[in-house]
Design a protein around this motif. Sequence first.
Motif, mmCIF file in Angstrom:
data_model
loop_
_atom_site.group_PDB
_atom_site.id
_atom_site.type_symbol
_atom_site.label_atom_id
_atom_site.label_comp_id
_atom_site.label_asym_id
_atom_site.label_seq_id
_atom_site.Cartn_x
_atom_site.Cartn_y
_atom_site.Cartn_z
ATOM 1 N N GLU A 188 -30.221 9.100 20.637
ATOM 2 C CA GLU A 188 -30.078 9.648 21.983
ATOM 3 C C GLU A 188 -28.647 9.600 22.521
ATOM 4 O O GLU A 188 -28.230 10.492 23.272
ATOM 5 C CB GLU A 188 -31.014 8.890 22.930
ATOM 6 C CG GLU A 188 -31.115 9.457 24.313
ATOM 7 C CD GLU A 188 -31.754 10.844 24.374
ATOM 8 O OE1 GLU A 188 -31.524 11.537 25.374
ATOM 9 O OE2 GLU A 188 -32.462 11.246 23.431
ATOM 10 N N ALA A 244 -38.822 6.418 25.431
ATOM 11 C CA ALA A 244 -38.666 6.971 24.091
ATOM 12 C C ALA A 244 -39.428 6.182 23.037
ATOM 13 O O ALA A 244 -39.702 6.679 21.965
ATOM 14 C CB ALA A 244 -37.177 7.019 23.717
ATOM 15 N N VAL A 245 -39.778 4.929 23.322
ATOM 16 C CA VAL A 245 -40.435 4.087 22.307
ATOM 17 C C VAL A 245 -41.879 3.872 22.681
ATOM 18 O O VAL A 245 -42.252 3.678 23.771
ATOM 19 C CB VAL A 245 -39.701 2.739 22.178
ATOM 20 C CG1 VAL A 245 -40.433 1.820 21.220
ATOM 21 C CG2 VAL A 245 -38.297 2.979 21.710
ATOM 22 N N ALA A 257 -33.971 4.837 18.455
ATOM 23 C CA ALA A 257 -33.984 5.766 19.591
ATOM 24 C C ALA A 257 -32.619 5.810 20.280
ATOM 25 O O ALA A 257 -32.124 6.880 20.633
ATOM 26 C CB ALA A 257 -35.083 5.366 20.581
#
Length: 96
Positions: A55, A95-96, A51
């Motif tokens: 990003e 995000a995770v 991620a």
Amino acid sequence: TNNIALLTRRGHKRDTVNQYRIMLLDAPSSGMKLVALFDGHGEKGHLVAHAAMMELPHLLLMLPNTKGTTTRNTILFPKILAEAIQKLDKSIPAAV
């Protein structure tokens, strides 16, 4: 021409996922390159590292100081990178 190869390998623990991710950003107009290694830890470390790798380029481009390709941006890059990493640190849990 620049010939560049990037490679990561799983650590020495058996039966684990490779938690490293690596990226190269090349900005030919400024002569700058950024190589970043993301080292995941824990059960979901590989997801966090992935991620972050995906990003960071977007965050760098979204910051106000990254518009244009002037020498001034080269001088400001450490500050720009620090700002992007701070935003990345705040965004990863979502995000995770």
